[in-house]
Design a protein around this motif. Sequence first.
Motif, PDB file in Angstrom:
ATOM      1  N   CYS A  57       6.204   8.900   6.014  1.00 46.58           N
ATOM      2  CA  CYS A  57       5.717   7.518   6.071  1.00 46.58           C
ATOM      3  C   CYS A  57       4.276   7.418   6.548  1.00 46.58           C
ATOM      4  N   GLY A  58       3.582   8.570   6.620  1.00 44.25           N
ATOM      5  CA  GLY A  58       2.166   8.555   6.956  1.00 44.25           C
ATOM      6  C   GLY A  58       1.859   8.381   8.425  1.00 44.25           C
ATOM      7  N   LEU A  77       9.108   2.277  10.679  1.00 50.01           N
ATOM      8  CA  LEU A  77      10.073   3.184  10.050  1.00 50.01           C
ATOM      9  C   LEU A  77      11.332   2.447   9.612  1.00 50.01           C
ATOM     10  N   PHE A  78      11.839   1.568  10.453  1.00 45.60           N
ATOM     11  CA  PHE A  78      13.023   0.796  10.070  1.00 45.60           C
ATOM     12  C   PHE A  78      12.731  -0.100   8.871  1.00 45.60           C
ATOM     13  N   ASP A  92      11.185  -3.999  -0.833  1.00 43.91           N
ATOM     14  CA  ASP A  92      10.593  -5.336  -0.758  1.00 43.91           C
ATOM     15  C   ASP A  92       9.191  -5.313  -0.157  1.00 43.91           C
ATOM     16  N   PHE A  93       9.005  -4.517   0.923  1.00 37.12           N
ATOM     17  CA  PHE A  93       7.749  -4.573   1.665  1.00 37.12           C
ATOM     18  C   PHE A  93       6.775  -3.465   1.291  1.00 37.12           C
ATOM     19  N   ALA A  94       7.253  -2.382   0.689  1.00 36.48           N
ATOM     20  CA  ALA A  94       6.361  -1.305   0.287  1.00 36.48           C
ATOM     21  C   ALA A  94       6.873  -0.679  -1.002  1.00 36.48           C
ATOM     22  N   PRO A  95       6.918  -1.467  -2.081  1.00 34.26           N
ATOM     23  CA  PRO A  95       7.561  -1.001  -3.317  1.00 34.26           C
ATOM     24  C   PRO A  95       6.889   0.199  -3.987  1.00 34.26           C
ATOM     25  N   LYS A  96       5.649   0.481  -3.612  1.00 32.48           N
ATOM     26  CA  LYS A  96       4.953   1.631  -4.200  1.00 32.48           C
ATOM     27  C   LYS A  96       5.035   2.882  -3.320  1.00 32.48           C
TER      28      LYS A  96
END
Length: 266
Positions: free
Chosen positions: A201-202, A248-249, A257-261
Motif C-alpha cells: 500500500c506504499g 490500510l483498513f 470505492d476509494f482507490a479503484p486503480k
Amino acid sequence: MPRIPTKSPATGAPLPPHYIHTLNSHFVDQSSRVRILRGVNLCGSSKSPVGKPSWILEGFWEAVEAADGDSFVGRPLQLSKEEYDSMNLGEGTAQLADDDMDDGGYVGGQRFELFSDSGEADIHLARLRGWGFTLLRFVFTWEALEHAGPKKYDEDFISHLILVLQKCKAHGFLVFLDPHQDVWSRFTGGSGAPYWTLLACGINPRSLTATQAALIHNEYPTPAQPDPANFPAMIWGTNYSRLASQTLFTLFFAGRDFAPKCIIDG
C-alpha cells in the motif's frame, strides 16, 4: 424456537452432533438446547512469534525486511521436540538440538523455545480442563499463515496448528477459531496482517513512529531511544484513529470505492 439446521450452510454436509449454532443471542446445540459455555482465551501470545514480544525492538524490522518474516510455529502452545520432528519441518523452521542454542536459547539472533520436551500443550490443556473450562477462543493471525508474501503459506505453521487443534479435541474442548487483529498489524502497533501488506500500500513502516502515524510499543517514544516500559497503558488503541491503520483498513475493505486503480492481484 426456530428450527435448527441439520446441514452446513457452507458445504451442505450433515452437521456433527457437537456443532454449535448462534440463535437469538444464545449458543444452541443440535438438540435445540441453549448451551452455557465456560471459555478462556488461548491466547494473547499468539499475536507475535515465539521469543519476540511487542517490547523487543532488536531484530523486529530486520526479520521482515531481509527475509520472509518470522515463523509462528510454537503458537499458541508448544509441542515436544519429537512431535516437531514428526512434522518434517521445512527450511523456514529449523529443527534444532539443544546444543545448537546459546545459554539464552538464541540461534543466530532468533529465540527458539520450541524444543524443550516440556509437553506444554498437553499439560496446559489438561490444567484448563481440570479447572472446568469447555471452550477455547483459539487465536491466530493472518501474519502467522502468510508472512512470506502473497499466497506463500507457512505449511509448517499450519501443520503445527493442526496438531494443537487435535490435542484440544482430545482434551474435550470446543474451539472458537479467532483470526485475530488489533489495529491492523504488529507493524502498526497491534497484530494481525503481515508486513508485506504495508509495502503493497506504499507505506514506509520505518517512518510510522516519527510521523505519529502509528504508536509501536518497541519504538516508544522514539526508535533511537526506546523506553517501552513507559508505554502508556492501553494507548495502543488510539492506533485505530491514526493514519496507518485508517489507510490500510480503507484500502482493504473499501479499496474498490476509494482507490479503484490500486487493486492488487485483481
